[in-house]
Scaffold this motif. Structure first.
Motif, PDB file in Angstrom:
ATOM      1  N   GLY A   7      -5.318   7.825 -10.769  1.00 21.12           N
ATOM      2  CA  GLY A   7      -6.628   7.463 -10.228  1.00 21.12           C
ATOM      3  C   GLY A   7      -7.494   8.687  -9.991  1.00 21.12           C
ATOM      4  N   SER A   9      -9.989   9.744 -11.729  1.00 18.36           N
ATOM      5  CA  SER A   9     -11.358   9.674 -12.261  1.00 18.36           C
ATOM      6  C   SER A   9     -12.404   9.412 -11.184  1.00 18.36           C
ATOM      7  CB  SER A   9     -11.435   8.572 -13.330  1.00 18.36           C
ATOM      8  OG  SER A   9     -11.102   7.319 -12.761  1.00 18.36           O
ATOM      9  N   SER A  10     -11.972   9.052  -9.971  1.00 15.34           N
ATOM     10  CA  SER A  10     -12.935   8.571  -8.973  1.00 15.34           C
ATOM     11  C   SER A  10     -12.369   8.725  -7.562  1.00 15.34           C
ATOM     12  CB  SER A  10     -13.208   7.088  -9.291  1.00 15.34           C
ATOM     13  OG  SER A  10     -13.943   6.448  -8.284  1.00 15.34           O
ATOM     14  N   ILE A  12     -10.790   9.054  -4.019  1.00 16.72           N
ATOM     15  CA  ILE A  12      -9.773   9.891  -3.370  1.00 16.72           C
ATOM     16  C   ILE A  12      -9.029  10.740  -4.404  1.00 16.72           C
ATOM     17  CG2 ILE A  12      -7.610   9.827  -2.061  1.00 16.72           C
ATOM     18  CD1 ILE A  12      -8.680   7.193  -0.743  1.00 16.72           C
ATOM     19  N   ARG A  32      -8.168   5.416 -16.528  1.00 16.00           N
ATOM     20  CA  ARG A  32      -8.647   4.835 -17.801  1.00 16.00           C
ATOM     21  C   ARG A  32      -9.968   5.441 -18.240  1.00 16.00           C
ATOM     22  NH1 ARG A  32      -8.967  -1.029 -15.447  1.00 16.00           N
ATOM     23  NH2 ARG A  32      -9.817   0.370 -13.860  1.00 16.00           N
ATOM     24  N   ASN A  33     -10.804   5.859 -17.315  1.00 13.98           N
ATOM     25  CA  ASN A  33     -12.161   6.295 -17.643  1.00 13.98           C
ATOM     26  C   ASN A  33     -12.162   7.714 -18.230  1.00 13.98           C
ATOM     27  OD1 ASN A  33     -14.822   7.192 -17.632  1.00 13.98           O
ATOM     28  ND2 ASN A  33     -15.346   6.029 -15.796  1.00 13.98           N
ATOM     29  N   ASP A  54      -3.777   3.085 -18.875  1.00 11.94           N
ATOM     30  CA  ASP A  54      -4.015   1.881 -18.084  1.00 11.94           C
ATOM     31  C   ASP A  54      -2.721   1.523 -17.350  1.00 11.94           C
ATOM     32  OD1 ASP A  54      -4.470  -0.585 -17.014  1.00 11.94           O
ATOM     33  OD2 ASP A  54      -5.225  -1.501 -18.856  1.00 11.94           O
ATOM     34  N   LEU A  55      -2.690   1.743 -16.051  1.00 13.89           N
ATOM     35  CA  LEU A  55      -1.456   1.547 -15.283  1.00 13.89           C
ATOM     36  C   LEU A  55      -1.194   0.083 -14.947  1.00 13.89           C
ATOM     37  CD1 LEU A  55      -1.727   4.668 -12.931  1.00 13.89           C
ATOM     38  CD2 LEU A  55      -0.315   4.400 -14.982  1.00 13.89           C
ATOM     39  N   ASN A  80      -1.881   7.212  -6.496  1.00 10.22           N
ATOM     40  CA  ASN A  80      -3.114   6.889  -5.774  1.00 10.22           C
ATOM     41  C   ASN A  80      -3.907   5.755  -6.428  1.00 10.22           C
ATOM     42  OD1 ASN A  80      -5.796   7.552  -4.279  1.00 10.22           O
ATOM     43  ND2 ASN A  80      -6.272   7.958  -6.446  1.00 10.22           N
ATOM     44  N   TYR A 143      -4.980  -8.066  -2.779  1.00  9.51           N
ATOM     45  CA  TYR A 143      -4.886  -6.614  -2.583  1.00  9.51           C
ATOM     46  C   TYR A 143      -3.969  -6.304  -1.398  1.00  9.51           C
ATOM     47  CZ  TYR A 143      -6.438  -1.927  -1.170  1.00  9.51           C
ATOM     48  OH  TYR A 143      -6.486  -0.606  -0.792  1.00  9.51           O
ATOM     49  N   LYS A 147      -0.428  -4.245  -1.415  1.00  4.99           N
ATOM     50  CA  LYS A 147      -0.252  -3.002  -0.651  1.00  4.99           C
ATOM     51  C   LYS A 147       0.868  -3.139   0.378  1.00  4.99           C
ATOM     52  CE  LYS A 147      -3.334  -0.038  -2.314  1.00  4.99           C
ATOM     53  NZ  LYS A 147      -3.005   1.326  -2.763  1.00  4.99           N
ATOM     54  N   GLY A 174      -8.219   4.502   6.284  1.00  4.73           N
ATOM     55  CA  GLY A 174      -9.073   3.419   6.781  1.00  4.73           C
ATOM     56  C   GLY A 174     -10.156   3.157   5.751  1.00  4.73           C
ATOM     57  N   VAL A 176     -12.918   4.258   3.444  1.00  3.34           N
ATOM     58  CA  VAL A 176     -13.280   5.508   2.772  1.00  3.34           C
ATOM     59  C   VAL A 176     -14.480   5.256   1.862  1.00  3.34           C
ATOM     60  CG1 VAL A 176     -12.406   7.468   1.434  1.00  3.34           C
ATOM     61  CG2 VAL A 176     -10.810   6.072   2.767  1.00  3.34           C
ATOM     62  N   THR A 178     -15.872   5.346  -1.153  1.00  2.00           N
ATOM     63  CA  THR A 178     -15.610   5.481  -2.591  1.00  2.00           C
ATOM     64  C   THR A 178     -16.148   4.251  -3.310  1.00  2.00           C
ATOM     65  OG1 THR A 178     -13.510   4.295  -2.608  1.00  2.00           O
ATOM     66  CG2 THR A 178     -13.405   6.643  -2.044  1.00  2.00           C
ATOM     67  N   HIS A 181     -15.044  -0.219  -2.945  1.00  2.00           N
ATOM     68  CA  HIS A 181     -15.617  -1.414  -2.315  1.00  2.00           C
ATOM     69  C   HIS A 181     -16.560  -2.146  -3.262  1.00  2.00           C
ATOM     70  CE1 HIS A 181     -13.707   0.174   1.225  1.00  2.00           C
ATOM     71  NE2 HIS A 181     -14.215   1.341   0.883  1.00  2.00           N
ATOM     72  N   ARG A 183     -16.494  -1.934  -6.516  1.00  3.85           N
ATOM     73  CA  ARG A 183     -15.690  -2.474  -7.617  1.00  3.85           C
ATOM     74  C   ARG A 183     -14.956  -3.747  -7.179  1.00  3.85           C
ATOM     75  NH1 ARG A 183     -12.314   2.459 -10.168  1.00  3.85           N
ATOM     76  NH2 ARG A 183     -13.059   1.969 -12.221  1.00  3.85           N
TER      77      ARG A 183
HETATM   78  N1  LIG Z   1     -11.735   3.306  -0.322  1.00  5.61           N
HETATM   79  C1  LIG Z   1     -11.068   2.833   0.723  1.00  5.61           C
HETATM   80  O1  LIG Z   1     -11.672   2.434   1.745  1.00  5.61           O
HETATM   81  C2  LIG Z   1      -9.571   2.778   0.685  1.00  5.61           C
HETATM   82  C3  LIG Z   1      -8.897   2.457   1.875  1.00  5.61           C
HETATM   83  C4  LIG Z   1      -7.527   2.393   1.881  1.00  5.61           C
HETATM   84  C5  LIG Z   1      -6.813   2.664   0.718  1.00  5.61           C
HETATM   85  N2  LIG Z   1      -7.475   2.964  -0.440  1.00  5.61           N
HETATM   86  C6  LIG Z   1      -6.685   3.217  -1.628  1.00  5.61           C
HETATM   87  O2  LIG Z   1      -7.006   4.504  -2.126  1.00  5.61           O
HETATM   88  C7  LIG Z   1      -6.683   4.553  -3.497  1.00  5.61           C
HETATM   89  C8  LIG Z   1      -7.839   5.188  -4.257  1.00  5.61           C
HETATM   90  O3  LIG Z   1      -8.960   4.330  -4.167  1.00  5.61           O
HETATM   91  P1  LIG Z   1     -10.457   4.875  -4.009  1.00  5.61           P
HETATM   92  O4  LIG Z   1     -10.929   4.441  -2.693  1.00  5.61           O
HETATM   93  O5  LIG Z   1     -10.514   6.301  -4.361  1.00  5.61           O
HETATM   94  O6  LIG Z   1     -11.187   3.952  -5.086  1.00  5.61           O
HETATM   95  P2  LIG Z   1     -11.892   4.277  -6.483  1.00  5.61           P
HETATM   96  O7  LIG Z   1     -12.950   5.311  -6.306  1.00  5.61           O
HETATM   97  O8  LIG Z   1     -12.280   2.952  -7.046  1.00  5.61           O
HETATM   98  O9  LIG Z   1     -10.725   4.924  -7.358  1.00  5.61           O
HETATM   99  C9  LIG Z   1      -9.668   4.134  -7.847  1.00  5.61           C
HETATM  100  C10 LIG Z   1      -8.952   4.915  -8.923  1.00  5.61           C
HETATM  101  O10 LIG Z   1      -7.871   4.092  -9.428  1.00  5.61           O
HETATM  102  C11 LIG Z   1      -7.928   4.099 -10.833  1.00  5.61           C
HETATM  103  N3  LIG Z   1      -7.432   2.858 -11.417  1.00  5.61           N
HETATM  104  C12 LIG Z   1      -7.791   1.587 -11.092  1.00  5.61           C
HETATM  105  N4  LIG Z   1      -7.201   0.711 -11.947  1.00  5.61           N
HETATM  106  C13 LIG Z   1      -6.487   1.465 -12.825  1.00  5.61           C
HETATM  107  C14 LIG Z   1      -5.682   1.151 -13.943  1.00  5.61           C
HETATM  108  N5  LIG Z   1      -5.518  -0.118 -14.375  1.00  5.61           N
HETATM  109  N6  LIG Z   1      -5.070   2.159 -14.612  1.00  5.61           N
HETATM  110  C15 LIG Z   1      -5.244   3.451 -14.217  1.00  5.61           C
HETATM  111  N7  LIG Z   1      -5.996   3.808 -13.164  1.00  5.61           N
HETATM  112  C16 LIG Z   1      -6.606   2.823 -12.481  1.00  5.61           C
HETATM  113  C17 LIG Z   1      -9.418   4.266 -11.173  1.00  5.61           C
HETATM  114  O11 LIG Z   1      -9.564   4.848 -12.462  1.00  5.61           O
HETATM  115  P3  LIG Z   1     -10.154   4.111 -13.778  1.00  5.61           P
HETATM  116  O12 LIG Z   1     -11.073   3.033 -13.342  1.00  5.61           O
HETATM  117  O13 LIG Z   1     -10.777   5.244 -14.533  1.00  5.61           O
HETATM  118  O14 LIG Z   1      -8.921   3.598 -14.469  1.00  5.61           O
HETATM  119  C18 LIG Z   1      -9.871   5.247 -10.094  1.00  5.61           C
HETATM  120  O15 LIG Z   1      -9.642   6.573 -10.513  1.00  5.61           O
HETATM  121  C19 LIG Z   1      -6.371   3.118  -3.933  1.00  5.61           C
HETATM  122  O16 LIG Z   1      -4.980   2.941  -4.022  1.00  5.61           O
HETATM  123  C20 LIG Z   1      -6.930   2.295  -2.794  1.00  5.61           C
HETATM  124  O17 LIG Z   1      -6.256   1.077  -2.648  1.00  5.61           O
HETATM  125  C21 LIG Z   1      -8.841   3.031  -0.475  1.00  5.61           C
END
Ligand SMILES: NC(=O)c1ccc[n+]([C@@H]2O[C@H](COP(=O)([O-])OP(=O)(O)OC[C@H]3O[C@@H](n4cnc5c(N)ncnc54)[C@H](OP(=O)(O)O)[C@@H]3O)[C@@H](O)[C@H]2O)c1
Length: 235
Positions: A7, A9-10, A12, A32-33, A54-55, A80, A143, A147, A174, A176, A178, A181, A183
């Motif tokens: 993960g 590409s975006s 965390i 993937r991106n 693609d995971l 991640n 989701y 988790k 908590g 974050v 990014t 939300h 998506r």
């Molecule tokens: N944001 C929050 O508030 C929050 C809170 C608690 C936990 N989290 C967790 O933190 C982690 C990171 O999320 P984020 O907040 O940083 O969100 P994000 O900006 O949407 O990043 C998600 C990452 O996961 C990758 N991903 C998603 N589906 C994938 C797939 N099929 N194959 C490979 N990679 C994939 C995406 O890459 P591609 O789209 O390029 O594949 C992207 O790099 C996640 O596990 C999320 O559940 C987030």
């Protein structure tokens, strides 16, 4: 030191890749991106390389593992990558459920198993879970379930990895700021103030360096372990 970050590409994972390269790591980013990964490579230089995978598919997990084998060894694996969908459980298609479980629950275990031969004693696996497992995330039910499964697996995995001298850091963020939300189809939260992904990245790396087993960002998320079961559903 060499790291694999899924993960990357975006959000965390991207912030973590930047922070790790800044602290001297060689990082393999997985997502993937391809355009986003290529842009990060241009920004960070040769210490950041990437694999497009693609995971949600086992072939993608294998592709990520193959790229990691080219590193020769892995000191830190960060599981991640993850996503959620804001809709009722019964409105998720079967494919959405399978894909979500794959990315959020199966891939972290399957990738860890594949990379263990590359990880010496003293290496670290990081699983990014969510502080939301301690409350009923009514708006993101599949989701939340995926988790919770990862949380349970993380506790079991920690014991199994310890026997091999590999540590496991579980991360419970908590809210974050990014793309997660948007998506997921969520409107911006009106009351919660999101933390920047860079803060989560620094907390993860500090935990890796100091040998902490669990990370809550921001810190008050830890209170949900006690208060969560008494709170009404959120979202
Ligand atoms: N944001 C929050 O508030 C929050 C809170 C608690 C936990 N989290 C967790 O933190 C982690 C990171 O999320 P984020 O907040 O940083 O969100 P994000 O900006 O949407 O990043 C998600 C990452 O996961 C990758 N991903 C998603 N589906 C994938 C797939 N099929 N194959 C490979 N990679 C994939 C995406 O890459 P591609 O789209 O390029 O594949 C992207 O790099 C996640 O596990 C999320 O559940 C987030």
């Amino acid at each position: 030191m060499k790291a694999v970050v899924t993960g990357a590409s975006s959000g965390i994972g991207r912030a973590l890749s930047v922070e790790m390269v800044g602290r001297g790591f060689e990082v393999l980013g997985v997502a993937r991106n391809e355009a986003a990964l290529r842009a990060l490579r241009e920004e960070l230089g040769p210490r950041f390389r990437y694999a497009v995978a693609d995971l949600s598919r086992l072939e993608g997990v294998e592709r990520a593992a193959e790229a990691a084998r080219e590193l020769g060894e892995v000191d830190v694996l960060v599981n991640n990558a993850g996503f959620g969908l804001r809709k009722p459980l019964l409105e998720h298609s079967d494919e959405e459920l399978v894909g979500m479980l794959m990315v959020n629950f199966v891939a972290p275990i399957a990738l860890t198993r594949r990379l263990l031969p590359l990880m010496r004693r003293g290496s670290t696996v990081v699983n990014v879970v969510t502080g939301g497992i301690h409350v009923l995330m009514a708006g993101l039910p599949a989701y939340g379930a995926s988790k919770i499964a990862l949380h349970y697996a993380t506790e079991a995995m920690r014991r199994e990895l310890r026997e091999r001298g590999v540590r496991l850091v579980a991360v419970y963020p908590g809210y974050v700021a990014t793309a997660f939300h948007e998506r997921a189809g969520s409107a911006p939260a009106r009351f919660a103030r999101p933390v920047p992904p860079e803060r989560v990245a620094r907390a993860i790396l500090d935990a890796v360096e100091r040998g902490r087993e669990r990370v809550y960002v921001p810190g008050y998320v830890a209170l949900l372990r006690v208060l969560g079961p008494h709170l009404p559903p959120v979202g």
